[in-house]
Design a protein around this motif. Structure first.
Motif, PDB file in Angstrom:
ATOM      1  N   ARG A 378     105.218  36.186  74.793  1.00 19.78           N
ATOM      2  CA  ARG A 378     106.398  36.625  75.786  1.00 19.78           C
ATOM      3  C   ARG A 378     106.779  37.813  76.083  1.00 19.78           C
ATOM      4  NH1 ARG A 378     111.114  36.364  72.769  1.00 19.78           N
ATOM      5  NH2 ARG A 378     110.985  36.318  70.499  1.00 19.78           N
ATOM      6  N   GLY A 379     107.508  37.516  77.278  1.00 24.43           N
ATOM      7  CA  GLY A 379     108.123  39.064  77.268  1.00 24.43           C
ATOM      8  C   GLY A 379     106.855  39.546  78.574  1.00 24.43           C
ATOM      9  N   ALA A 382     102.744  39.383  78.218  1.00 21.67           N
ATOM     10  CA  ALA A 382     102.086  38.631  78.998  1.00 21.67           C
ATOM     11  C   ALA A 382     101.157  38.817  80.059  1.00 21.67           C
ATOM     12  CB  ALA A 382     102.794  37.132  79.063  1.00 21.67           C
ATOM     13  N   THR A 393      97.900  38.512  72.869  1.00 26.09           N
ATOM     14  CA  THR A 393      98.672  37.239  73.928  1.00 26.09           C
ATOM     15  C   THR A 393      97.538  35.765  73.872  1.00 26.09           C
ATOM     16  OG1 THR A 393      98.357  37.935  75.914  1.00 26.09           O
ATOM     17  CG2 THR A 393      99.998  38.508  74.752  1.00 26.09           C
ATOM     18  N   ASP A 419     107.005  41.267  72.031  1.00 25.63           N
ATOM     19  CA  ASP A 419     107.493  40.946  71.212  1.00 25.63           C
ATOM     20  C   ASP A 419     106.517  39.324  70.351  1.00 25.63           C
ATOM     21  OD1 ASP A 419     110.059  42.016  71.744  1.00 25.63           O
ATOM     22  OD2 ASP A 419     109.891  40.828  73.813  1.00 25.63           O
ATOM     23  N   ASP A 421     105.878  36.931  67.763  1.00 22.55           N
ATOM     24  CA  ASP A 421     106.841  35.581  67.291  1.00 22.55           C
ATOM     25  C   ASP A 421     105.864  35.528  66.559  1.00 22.55           C
ATOM     26  OD1 ASP A 421     108.649  35.102  69.149  1.00 22.55           O
ATOM     27  OD2 ASP A 421     107.954  34.388  70.440  1.00 22.55           O
ATOM     28  N   GLN A 624     113.306  26.361  75.225  1.00 23.02           N
ATOM     29  CA  GLN A 624     114.196  27.178  75.722  1.00 23.02           C
ATOM     30  C   GLN A 624     114.083  25.508  77.208  1.00 23.02           C
ATOM     31  OE1 GLN A 624     111.166  30.445  77.264  1.00 23.02           O
ATOM     32  NE2 GLN A 624     112.605  32.088  76.327  1.00 23.02           N
ATOM     33  N   VAL A 646     107.330  26.355  84.189  1.00 22.27           N
ATOM     34  CA  VAL A 646     107.310  28.387  84.433  1.00 22.27           C
ATOM     35  C   VAL A 646     108.550  28.298  85.449  1.00 22.27           C
ATOM     36  CG1 VAL A 646     106.450  29.889  85.009  1.00 22.27           C
ATOM     37  CG2 VAL A 646     104.700  29.006  83.788  1.00 22.27           C
TER      38      VAL A 646
END
Length: 665
Positions: A378-379, A382, A393, A419, A421, A624, A646
Motif C-alpha cells: 500500500r502507499g 504500489a 508488492t 510500508d 505489512d 478499510q 479502489v
C-alpha cells in the motif's frame, strides 16, 4: 555587533524527560537574543535532541556544542543497590570534535544498554576507555568532586579531581580537558563549596568554569517546572518533603547576570568562551548508508537488481498478465511492461537506490518462504513495477493505473519508503531474520516520544494540584475532540472552558500550568513499525536506548532525525488483519482436500457473492471498509468491480466527503 562574554554550557531541554520546561527552538532563540556565539545542550543521560539542536543552532547562526550529563557509579553493571542507596555522581561531557562525538555515542549507548538501573550509568573504566575528544565539567555540587568537598572529604576530593584531570588531559597537546564547575543558584552551602572548589583548582592547577544548571528559561517558570517534576515523581506540589529543592535561579540567566554573579571569579566566565572555541564538532547529516547486501560473485547492485527485476517480471507476465489477453495481443502487452520496467530501473539506478529495493525484496521473499503472511502493498510504493517484479508488492501497477512518479521522482529526491505489512504474530520473526543477516549490532528499532497532550496535561496538572478527579475530568472533557487540538485553540473555541478560567481562580492556575507544559516530551517508547539497518555498528552513527518493553535496542533519535543522521528506515508493520486472514484460511483449508485449498493470492476479483455482501454493507472486519460511514457509502455506491472499491477508499477522506464529490461519483 559584539557577542556576549558568557556561554551556557550546562543546559537541559524538555528531552531531559519531565525535568525541564525548555523547548529546543525556544532555547536557541533565547541564545540568539542574548548574542551568545555558541550554546551547549547537556540533557540527562541522553542525546535525544542532538540532531534537532545541532541543525537549529546552525540555522540560527550560532555554534552548537553537543554534550550530555552522565551518571557515574562505581560499577555500571552492578544493579543490586537500591536507588536511594546508590551514589551517582554527575559529570558534564562536551564534544570537541568528531572523535568526541564517537566517544559520547559509545558512552551514552553503553549507559543505556548495559548500565541502565533507574538511570543510565557509566563508571570510571568506561570514562577512561572513551575519553578521546571530550571536555568534562565537574557538575558542581552533584559531581564527584563537589560532593566530596561538601562532605569535608578534601583528600578524597583531591584524588577524584586528579583522576578526572588525568582522564581528560589531551595527550597530544598537553591541554587540560577537565574543568571544575562553579554554580550560584542561591542554595544553602553553595558559597562554601565555591570557595573550596576555587582553592582546590589553584592547588591542582585545574581551570574553573562558571555555569548555570538551566532547567527553564524564565525565573517565573519555577512553579511550572516544579509541577512538571511532580508529574514525573508522582507527587503533589504541596508535598516537597522528598523532592530536591530548586530556586528560580535555575533559569537561562543572561550573560550580564552571570558576569555579575561571578564578578569575583572573572576567569570562570571567560573560560566558557575558551571552551566554546575548543568545541568544533561537524556532524555529517544527510549522507545515507545502507546495510551491505550480499551479492552473488560477478554481480554489482545495479546488475543484480536488473537481473532480478527482469526474471520477476517474466514470471508475473506468465502467471498474472498474459492469461488475461488474447495470444495475438501478448507481444504488445509484453512490450508495454518491459518499457515501464526499463524506465523505472533507470530512475532507481540514477537516484542510487538499487540496494534498498534488493534489501526489501530479500526479507519479504524470506517471509513468504517461511509462510509468514505479507500484505499486498500500500502507499505510493504500489505504483512501482520493479517492486511488483521483486515480490515487494502484489499489485500490478499498470493494470490499476498506478503512477511510479508518486513513489520516486528525480526532481524531488527523497528515500523510497515501502510500508510493508506482516502478520502481527510473526512480524518479530522477520526482524530477527534481518538481525541475523546484517548483524545484531547493526539493526535497531526507532524511538518515539509521548508528549503532554491537551487533555492529558490537564489531568496531570490537576493531580499534582490535588484537585478532585471529577472536577479535573470535567475540565479535560471540555477540550474538543479534534485531531491536533491545542489548549490555546480549545480556550478560544469552547466558551465554557474560557468562562471557567475567568471565574474560578483554581481552574485558572490549572490551565496556566497546563499551557506552560503542553507538548513537552513525557516518555519514550518504540515506534510501531520503524526499523533501521546500517553497514556497521549502529553506535558509529546514532546513540542507542533500551526500552524495557522492547526485545531489541532502539535509536535515541526519532524517525526524522535518524534519517537525517544517515540511516534508512524500513517499515515492518504488524497488521492484525493479516493474522485474521491467515487463521481463517487455515481453518477453511483444514476442512478441504489439498487440491481444493484456497490461495489468497489467486482468489477471483469478480466474485458476485462477495460484491453482494459489500452492496449490503456487510463489511464489518474488512480492512478499510468496516466503519459505519464506509458501510453506508458501500450501500449507496453498490460496487460491482474491484475498481469501484479502489475509488471508494480514495474518496473516503474529509475533503471529498465534505465537498460532495462522493455523491457526485
Amino acid at each position: 555587533m559584539t557577542h556576549a562574554p558568557f556561554i551556557h554550557l550546562h543546559v537541559h531541554s524538555g528531552y531531559s524527560l519531565l525535568n525541564s520546561t525548555i523547548r529546543v527552538d525556544a532555547l536557541i532563540k533565547r541564545a540568539v537574543e542574548e548574542r551568545m556565539p555558541a550554546l551547549a545542550l547537556t540533557d540527562h543521560g541522553n542525546l535525544f535532541a542532538a540532531v534537532q539542536f545541532f541543525s537549529g543552532c546552525l540555522k540560527a547562526g550560532i555554534k552548537p556544542i553537543l554534550g550530555a550529563q552522565v551518571y557515574v557509579v562505581a560499577d555500571h553493571t552492578d544493579k543490586t543497590e537500591r536507588e536511594d542507596q546508590e551514589i551517582r555522581e554527575e559529570l558534564i561531557l562536551l564534544c570537541r570534535n568528531s572523535q568526541g562525538w564517537q566517544s559520547l555515542l559509545d558512552l551514552i549507548s553503553i549507559g543505556h544498554l548495559n548500565g541502565s538501573h533507574v538511570k543510565p550509568r557509566v563508571d570510571l573504566a568506561l570514562l577512561k576507555k572513551y575519553n578521546q575528544g571530550l571536555i568534562a565539567l565537574s557538575a558542581g555540587a552533584k559531581g564527584g568532586v563537589g560532593r566530596l568537598l561538601a562532605l569535608g572529604e578534601l583528600e578524597l576530593a583531591t584524588e577524584k579531581a586528579v583522576e578526572l584531570a588525568t582522564i581528560y588531559k589531551d595527550e597530544s597537546t598537553g591541554e587540560q580537558g577537565f574543568y571544575l564547575e562553579l554554580q550560584r543558584h542561591g542554595l544553602l552551602g553553595e558559597e562554601e563549596l565555591i570557595h573550596a572548589t576555587a582553592k582546590l583548582a589553584i592547588e591542582l592547577n585545574i581551570p574553573v568554569v562558571a555555569s548555570n544548571n538551566v532547567h527553564f528559561l524564565e525565573r517565573t517558570e519555577l512553579r511550572a517546572f516544579d509541577a512538571l517534576r511532580c508529574i514525573g515523581l508522582g507527587q503533589s506540589l504541596a508535598d516537597d518533603s522528598h523532592r530536591e529543592r530548586y530556586t528560580d535561579r535555575f533559569h537561562f540567566a543572561t550573560a550580564s547576570e552571570m558576569v555579575d554573579n561571578f564578578s569575583d571569579l572573572p576567569e570562570a566566565i571567560d573560560n566558557t568562551l575558551q571552551i566554546a572555541k575548543r568545541c568544533n564538532l561537524q556532524l555529517e547529516l544527510g549522507h545515507t548508508v545502507l546495510p551491505n547486501y550480499q551479492l552473488p560473485p560477478g554481480e554489482d547492485l545495479a546488475s543484480w537488481l536488473r537481473r532480478q527485476s527482469e526474471e520477476g517480471l517474466k514470471s508475473r507476465l506468465e502467471n498474472h498478465v498474459l492469461p488475461r489477453f488474447k495470444e495475438s495481443e501478448h507481444a504488445a502487452v509484453e512490450k508495454r511492461y518491459k518499457e515501464r520496467l526499463t524506465f523505472e530501473l533507470e530512475v532507481i539506478l540514477q537516484m542510487g537506490f538499487p540496494g534498498y529495493f534488493l534489501i526489501v525484496s530479500d526479507f519479504i521473499r524470506w517471509a513468504k518462504k517461511e509462510s509468514i503472511p505479507v500484505g499486498p502493498g500500500r502507499g505510493s510504493g504500489a505504483g512501482s513495477l520493479v517492486a511488483w517484479s521483486l515480490d515487494i508488492t502484489d499489485l500490478d501497477p499498470i493494470r490499476y493505473q498506478l503512477l511510479f512518479e508518486r513513489f520516486l521522482n528525480p526532481e524531488r529526491v527523497s528515500m523510497p519508503d515501502f510500508d510493508v505489512d506482516f502478520c502481527m504474530d510473526k512480524r518479530q520473526k522477520v526482524i530477527e531474520y534481518v538481525q541475523q543477516k546484517y548483524g545484531v549490532d547493526r539493526v535497531a528499532q526507532i524511538i518515539t516520544f509521548g508528549t503532554l497532550q491537551s487533555k492529558m496535561v490537564i489531568r496531570d496538572v490537576g493531580r499534582v494540584l490535588q484537585m478532585p478527579y471529577g472536577q479535573v475530568d470535567g475540565i479535560a472533557k471540555l477540550v474538543p475532540n479534534m485531531l491536533g487540538i491545542t489548549l490555546d485553540k480549545a480556550i478560544k473555541e469552547e466558551e465554557r472552558l474560557h468562562n471557567l478560567i475567568q471565574e474560578d481562580r483554581e481552574v485558572g492556575e490549572l490551565m496556566e500550568l497546563a499551557l506552560a507544559l503542553e507538548g513537552l516530551p513525557r516518555s519514550c517508547g518504540t515506534h510501531a513499525a520503524g526499523v533501521v539497518m546500517a553497514n556497521g555498528p549502529l553506535t558509529d552513527m546514532v546513540p542507542l536506548y533500551l526500552d524495557p518493553r522492547s526485545p531489541m535496542p532502539v535509536t535515541q533519535f526519532n524517525m526524522v532525525d535518524v534519517e537525517r543522521a544517515g540511516l534508512v528506515k524500513f517499515d515492518f508493520l504488524g497488521l492484525k488483519t493479516l493474522t485474521v486472514i491467515h487463521e481463517a484460511l487455515r481453518l477453511v483449508n483444514s476442512q478441504l482436500a489439498k487440491d481444493k485449498w484456497i490461495n489468497i493470492d489467486t482468489i477471483p476479483l469478480d466474485d458476485d457473492e462477495t460484491f453482494q455482501l459489500l452492496k449490503d454493507g456487510r463489511s464489518k472486519g474488512v480492512f478499510q471498509l468496516e466503519s459505519s460511514g464506509m458501510r453506508e457509502i458501500l450501500k449507496k455506491l453498490a460496487p460491482d468491480c474491484f475498481e469501484d472499491i479502489v475509488a471508494l477508499v480514495a474518496l473516503y477522506r474529509p475533503g471529498p466527503l465534505g465537498s460532495g464529490m462522493v455523491d457526485d461519483f
